[in-house]
Enzyme design. Structure first.
Site, PDB file in Angstrom:
ATOM      1  CB  CYS A  10      54.484 -67.956 -79.927  1.00 37.98           C
ATOM      2  SG  CYS A  10      55.860 -68.812 -79.108  1.00 37.98           S
ATOM      3  CD  GLU A  16      74.824 -74.374 -94.995  1.00 38.48           C
ATOM      4  OE1 GLU A  16      75.021 -74.446 -93.757  1.00 38.48           O
ATOM      5  OE2 GLU A  16      73.784 -73.902 -95.479  1.00 38.48           O
ATOM      6  CB  CYS A  42      55.273 -69.069 -84.842  1.00 35.92           C
ATOM      7  SG  CYS A  42      55.932 -70.666 -85.361  1.00 35.92           S
ATOM      8  CB  CYS A  51      53.559 -74.887 -81.338  1.00 39.02           C
ATOM      9  SG  CYS A  51      55.074 -74.892 -80.365  1.00 39.02           S
ATOM     10  CB  CYS A  98      61.161 -70.983 -83.083  1.00 40.90           C
ATOM     11  SG  CYS A  98      60.783 -72.243 -81.846  1.00 40.90           S
TER      12      CYS A  98
END
Length: 344
Positions: free
Chosen positions: A208, A50, A211, A217, A201
């Site tokens: 889209c 991370e 998605c 959305c 996205c």
DNA sequence: TAGTCGTGGTT
DNA sequence: TAACCAAGACT
């Protein structure tokens, strides 16, 4: 539970459930990625990944992560390593404060006898901000932490139809993101949201039709989802000039270590004065251009006879072991190429 | 809160 | 080519 409350709970979990199903079927391979149902990954592995991934692409991180884990398989080993060894291993990855914080964090974790296991306690460690503390809490310890990186912020902004710049909408996005976070599979959900932002996205040309969240959305409903959120306004980058000395003797070059804080802090470097606005008057043996986040630089390299400042002779045939950040690696390369051309 | 802090890939 | 962007933290 009243029927209406049950319905509301299902409505709340529905997007997360669909997102997780999509993630299970499409997840990208990440350093700590494991099959569904596996035990949680090593906190050391999650933490190192991370921190490396802060503002850095997965493709860039992968090989560097492997080198780190191979050299220091445990946090105890990392904590015991010399600062210079870790900074050299980080060379080229950028944002060197991360490496300095990595060292401090490793030693603090070992001093404590292990990683703290809650988001709030993780947040107190060097280099662990809002995002990274939440990511480790969720991925390594299964805490229902809400993980918000730029990907998640964009997904939330579009899903809820927020078209303000992210800096203005930050608080609203956090509330909305917390409302969507499911109680189970915290780590997978966090990675699923980030993965959705990275692969579907996307900032430009979002995909889209594929998605799992498109049905509700609000940005997709407008027909122009890429307009959400508004782009941030950024200042123009000024241009600077710098001077670096090339001091060569018996097949070695004089290197110095930069001050511990600030730009390229603690990293190996060619010696030279501070950079300024004006181009230095000396004719340069070579000049390289380099872009930093908030300015661009022309570094002029000038040959010099005697060593100056505290430093060491770095053999040219072992220059790749010096741990030079990219700016100085480019400068060295330019000088060696020039020498080769002159010799030919 | 806005500036500082790298680098490399993509468009 | 130049702008944009990336699993942000810190001051």
């Amino acid at each position: 539970m009243p029927a209406s409350a049950a319905t509301q709970l299902i409505d709340k979990l529905q997007p997360a459930t669909r997102l997780l199903a999509h993630y299970d079927a499409n997840a990208r391979a990440l350093p700590w990625r494991r099959p569904p149902g596996s035990p949680p990954p090593d906190p050391y592995v999650v933490w190192l990944s991370e921190v490396m991934l802060q503002q850095t692409t997965v493709a860039t991180v992968k090989p560097r992560f492997r080198r780190f884990i191979q050299r220091w398989p445990t946090i105890e080993g990392l904590a015991a390593a010399e600062d210079e060894a870790i900074l050299s291993e980080w060379a080229g990855l950028g944002y060197y404060a991360r490496a300095r914080n990595l060292i401090a964090c490793a030693r603090e974790v070992v001093r404590r006898g292990g990683f703290p296991q809650t988001e709030s306690e993780l947040r107190s460690l060097p280099g662990l901000g809002e995002y990274t503390a939440a990511a480790i809490a969720a991925i390594a310890f299964g805490e229902q932490a809400t993980v918000i990186d730029t990907n998640v912020a964009r997904v939330i902004a579009r899903y809820h139809g927020i078209d303000r710049p992210l800096v203005e909408a930050r608080a609203d996005i956090r509330v909305l993101a917390e409302g969507m976070t499911p109680p189970d599979r915290a780590g997978d959900y966090a990675q699923a949201m980030m993965d959705l932002g990275a692969t579907i996205c996307r900032p430009k040309q979002p995909d889209c039709p594929n998605c799992p969240l498109s049905s509700e959305c609000q940005a997709w409903a407008t027909g122009s989802p890429e307009r959400f959120p508004a782009p941030k306004v950024k200042a123009a980058r000024p241009h600077r000039h710098g001077l670096a000395w090339w001091i060569e003797r018996d097949g070695a070059v004089w290197l110095v270590r930069r001050p511990a804080k600030g730009l390229l802090g603690g990293m190996a470097a060619l010696p030279g004065p501070e950079w300024g606005e004006e181009s230095p008057p000396q004719p340069a043996a070579a000049t390289i251009s380099h872009g930093f986040t908030h300015f661009t630089l022309d570094l002029h390299i000038v040959s010099k006879a005697e060593p100056l400042a505290e430093g060491w002779w770095q053999p040219i045939d072992r220059m790749n072991e010096a741990g030079l950040p990219t700016l100085y690696a480019k400068a060295v390369q330019a000088m060696l190429s020039r020498k080769e051309a002159l010799a030919a």
